[in-house]
Design an enzyme around this catalytic site. Sequence first.
Site, mmCIF file in Angstrom:
data_model
loop_
_atom_site.group_PDB
_atom_site.id
_atom_site.type_symbol
_atom_site.label_atom_id
_atom_site.label_comp_id
_atom_site.label_asym_id
_atom_site.label_seq_id
_atom_site.Cartn_x
_atom_site.Cartn_y
_atom_site.Cartn_z
ATOM 1 N N ARG A 1 0.819 -1.224 0.000
ATOM 2 C CA ARG A 1 0.000 0.000 0.000
ATOM 3 C C ARG A 1 0.853 1.274 0.000
ATOM 4 O O ARG A 1 0.467 2.280 0.596
ATOM 5 C CB ARG A 1 -0.946 0.044 1.210
ATOM 6 C CG ARG A 1 -2.117 -0.905 1.120
ATOM 7 C CD ARG A 1 -3.196 -0.368 0.194
ATOM 8 N NE ARG A 1 -4.243 -1.356 -0.028
ATOM 9 C CZ ARG A 1 -5.375 -1.400 0.666
ATOM 10 N NH1 ARG A 1 -5.620 -0.513 1.581
ATOM 11 N NH2 ARG A 1 -6.256 -2.334 0.393
ATOM 12 N N ARG B 1 -3.381 6.622 1.197
ATOM 13 C CA ARG B 1 -3.907 7.794 1.905
ATOM 14 C C ARG B 1 -2.975 8.438 2.919
ATOM 15 O O ARG B 1 -3.277 9.505 3.426
ATOM 16 C CB ARG B 1 -5.228 7.414 2.597
ATOM 17 C CG ARG B 1 -6.369 7.228 1.626
ATOM 18 C CD ARG B 1 -7.504 6.461 2.261
ATOM 19 N NE ARG B 1 -7.060 5.115 2.566
ATOM 20 C CZ ARG B 1 -7.841 4.134 3.009
ATOM 21 N NH1 ARG B 1 -9.111 4.370 3.248
ATOM 22 N NH2 ARG B 1 -7.360 2.937 3.246
ATOM 23 N N ARG C 1 -6.769 11.402 -5.830
ATOM 24 C CA ARG C 1 -7.955 10.596 -5.563
ATOM 25 C C ARG C 1 -9.206 11.463 -5.671
ATOM 26 O O ARG C 1 -10.216 11.039 -6.248
ATOM 27 C CB ARG C 1 -7.795 9.992 -4.180
ATOM 28 C CG ARG C 1 -8.994 9.399 -3.540
ATOM 29 C CD ARG C 1 -9.216 7.974 -3.992
ATOM 30 N NE ARG C 1 -10.166 7.329 -3.104
ATOM 31 C CZ ARG C 1 -11.444 7.650 -3.021
ATOM 32 N NH1 ARG C 1 -11.940 8.606 -3.781
ATOM 33 N NH2 ARG C 1 -12.248 7.021 -2.179
ATOM 34 N N ASP D 1 -6.670 -2.767 -7.792
ATOM 35 C CA ASP D 1 -7.208 -3.422 -6.603
ATOM 36 C C ASP D 1 -7.553 -4.866 -6.918
ATOM 37 O O ASP D 1 -7.864 -5.204 -8.066
ATOM 38 C CB ASP D 1 -8.456 -2.699 -6.085
ATOM 39 C CG ASP D 1 -8.753 -3.087 -4.644
ATOM 40 O OD1 ASP D 1 -8.166 -2.495 -3.724
ATOM 41 O OD2 ASP D 1 -9.556 -4.030 -4.443
ATOM 42 N N TYR E 1 -14.735 -11.626 -0.396
ATOM 43 C CA TYR E 1 -15.433 -10.361 -0.652
ATOM 44 C C TYR E 1 -16.649 -10.571 -1.541
ATOM 45 O O TYR E 1 -17.690 -9.929 -1.369
ATOM 46 C CB TYR E 1 -14.470 -9.338 -1.288
ATOM 47 C CG TYR E 1 -13.406 -8.880 -0.311
ATOM 48 C CD1 TYR E 1 -13.676 -7.870 0.612
ATOM 49 C CD2 TYR E 1 -12.151 -9.473 -0.275
ATOM 50 C CE1 TYR E 1 -12.721 -7.463 1.531
ATOM 51 C CE2 TYR E 1 -11.185 -9.080 0.636
ATOM 52 C CZ TYR E 1 -11.475 -8.076 1.534
ATOM 53 O OH TYR E 1 -10.532 -7.689 2.451
HETATM 54 O O1 CP3 Z 1 0.130 0.700 -3.293
HETATM 55 C C1 CP3 Z 1 -0.362 -0.441 -3.442
HETATM 56 O O2 CP3 Z 1 -0.243 -1.345 -2.589
HETATM 57 C C2 CP3 Z 1 -1.032 -0.783 -4.754
HETATM 58 C C3 CP3 Z 1 -2.451 -0.812 -4.824
HETATM 59 C C4 CP3 Z 1 -3.317 -1.741 -3.984
HETATM 60 C C5 CP3 Z 1 -4.542 -1.320 -3.430
HETATM 61 N N1 CP3 Z 1 -5.179 -2.397 -2.905
HETATM 62 C C6 CP3 Z 1 -5.038 0.062 -3.460
HETATM 63 C C7 CP3 Z 1 -6.139 0.462 -2.553
HETATM 64 C C8 CP3 Z 1 -3.181 -3.106 -3.706
HETATM 65 C C9 CP3 Z 1 -2.023 -4.038 -4.016
HETATM 66 C C10 CP3 Z 1 -4.390 -3.515 -3.038
HETATM 67 C C11 CP3 Z 1 -4.656 -4.903 -2.615
HETATM 68 C C12 CP3 Z 1 -5.883 -5.206 -1.873
HETATM 69 N N2 CP3 Z 1 -7.119 -4.644 -2.021
HETATM 70 C C13 CP3 Z 1 -5.991 -6.240 -0.909
HETATM 71 C C14 CP3 Z 1 -4.886 -7.212 -0.526
HETATM 72 C C15 CP3 Z 1 -3.870 -6.600 0.373
HETATM 73 C C16 CP3 Z 1 -4.403 -6.191 1.724
HETATM 74 O O3 CP3 Z 1 -4.329 -4.985 2.017
HETATM 75 O O4 CP3 Z 1 -4.836 -7.051 2.478
HETATM 76 C C17 CP3 Z 1 -7.315 -6.242 -0.435
HETATM 77 C C18 CP3 Z 1 -7.898 -7.163 0.623
HETATM 78 C C19 CP3 Z 1 -8.028 -5.234 -1.150
HETATM 79 C C20 CP3 Z 1 -9.476 -4.903 -1.042
HETATM 80 C C21 CP3 Z 1 -9.715 -3.527 -0.581
HETATM 81 N N3 CP3 Z 1 -9.372 -2.392 -1.305
HETATM 82 C C22 CP3 Z 1 -10.338 -3.098 0.608
HETATM 83 C C23 CP3 Z 1 -10.861 -4.046 1.685
HETATM 84 C C24 CP3 Z 1 -10.353 -1.710 0.602
HETATM 85 C C25 CP3 Z 1 -10.995 -0.811 1.642
HETATM 86 C C26 CP3 Z 1 -10.170 -0.679 2.841
HETATM 87 C C27 CP3 Z 1 -9.162 0.412 2.661
HETATM 88 O O5 CP3 Z 1 -7.973 0.182 2.936
HETATM 89 O O6 CP3 Z 1 -9.591 1.501 2.291
HETATM 90 C C28 CP3 Z 1 -9.698 -1.263 -0.582
HETATM 91 C C29 CP3 Z 1 -9.472 0.128 -1.015
HETATM 92 C C30 CP3 Z 1 -8.113 0.510 -1.465
HETATM 93 N N4 CP3 Z 1 -7.305 -0.226 -2.286
HETATM 94 C C31 CP3 Z 1 -7.448 1.752 -1.193
HETATM 95 C C32 CP3 Z 1 -6.226 1.727 -1.868
HETATM 96 C C33 CP3 Z 1 -5.188 2.820 -1.923
HETATM 97 C C34 CP3 Z 1 -8.029 2.909 -0.378
HETATM 98 C C35 CP3 Z 1 -9.138 3.503 -1.167
HETATM 99 C C36 CP3 Z 1 -9.266 4.999 -1.109
HETATM 100 O O7 CP3 Z 1 -8.384 5.714 -1.600
HETATM 101 O O8 CP3 Z 1 -10.299 5.437 -0.617
#
Ligand code: CP3
Length: 354
Positions: A27, A31, A40, A77, A153
């Site tokens: 990540r 944020r 964003r 994602d 999910y």
């Molecule tokens: O920088 C990076 O790591 C690359 C991008 C990336 C994102 N999600 C961006 C993201 C990667 C590799 C993921 C993987 C991901 N997504 C996983 C596996 C890794 C982990 O963290 O366990 C999972 C389970 C998801 C599903 C997911 N995406 C959830 C449950 C959520 C909401 C919770 C949260 O953290 O906000 C997301 C949203 C998400 N994916 C964000 C980002 C930057 C935040 C969204 C926003 O900007 O509002």
Amino acid sequence: MTMNPKKPLLDVLSGNNPQRRPVWMMRQAGRYLPEYKKTRAQAGSFLELCYQPELAEEVTLQPLRRFDFDAAILFADILLIPDALGQNVSFREGEGPVLEPVRDEASALKLSTRNIVSHLAPVFETVGRLSQSLPSHVALIGFCGAPWTVATYMIEGGTSRDRQTARVTAWAGLETDSHWFNGLMELLIESSITYLKAQIAAGAEVLQIFETWASDLPPVLFDRYCIEPTRKIIDGVHETYPEVPIIGFPRGAGLQIDKFSKRSGVSGLGIDSGMALSEARHLVGEEMVLQGNLDPLCLLTGGKILEAEVRAISKACDPSRHIFNLGHGIVPATPVSHVEKMLSVLRNADAERA
Ligand code: CP3
């Protein structure tokens, strides 16, 4: 043997001596960075950010302008796959992902791989752009979610506290071969292979498979629904691209990382913060590349304890068999200065070690 001698991440994963210990953060685009929040907001929604190549490229590059990381991870994602399969996915502010739950055969049968390549074309364009714009020592990581994690999910309809519905469905799948859950897993395996191969064709050099909810699976389910699907995906990708290294991250797998590392076909193993890297090394042997595992909340804490933990990881791990990372994603409240501190402490500790 050396694919590109100037990329420490590729060197470690192909068994060569790296110029330095590679480092990146799960990540790393996100944020905790003010510039991410700005882009964003410009994109409108999280999904629109993922599907606009210029903006997705921009947020992928943002952490690299601040920090001297050795890898960039594609901004996308794991839930883009259900979106591409035709399940309705959205991300709501403060709530996370929301999906129309798949809980029976009829809704599973509505999903289709027909449009995934065209639906995900913007993601491949982002990868193509990044492969042109990254600094020469930085490796480009593509990724997907592992089938079990993505299925949780899809079945729960979003994030849930303990994924009970999905876990009960997995037991039903284990009991009855013809259960729709097994069809869903096969669909996810097939789409993940297609998705990852297209990322490589566009320029991804390393892949990571995120099994965030490996901890849900007791041994028989872990074998069938974590190791087996991961192995099928890796075999499928390697049929076309045998050289591309793939990192597995079975989060919370505990002692099960042993059989996972032997049977799944991974070239690198992500370790969460719940296990000492020295224990992980002991379990999986000297050859496997380990990745991890600073606790994201220690990074948030900062100060002397952060320094001590980073030093301990440097000391515990041979830099030619280790990729420094967190044990899970960085949390939004983390000060940027703590990331800078983590990197400078790591580089100093590694210099003293050399
Ligand atoms: O920088 C990076 O790591 C690359 C991008 C990336 C994102 N999600 C961006 C993201 C990667 C590799 C993921 C993987 C991901 N997504 C996983 C596996 C890794 C982990 O963290 O366990 C999972 C389970 C998801 C599903 C997911 N995406 C959830 C449950 C959520 C909401 C919770 C949260 O953290 O906000 C997301 C949203 C998400 N994916 C964000 C980002 C930057 C935040 C969204 C926003 O900007 O509002």
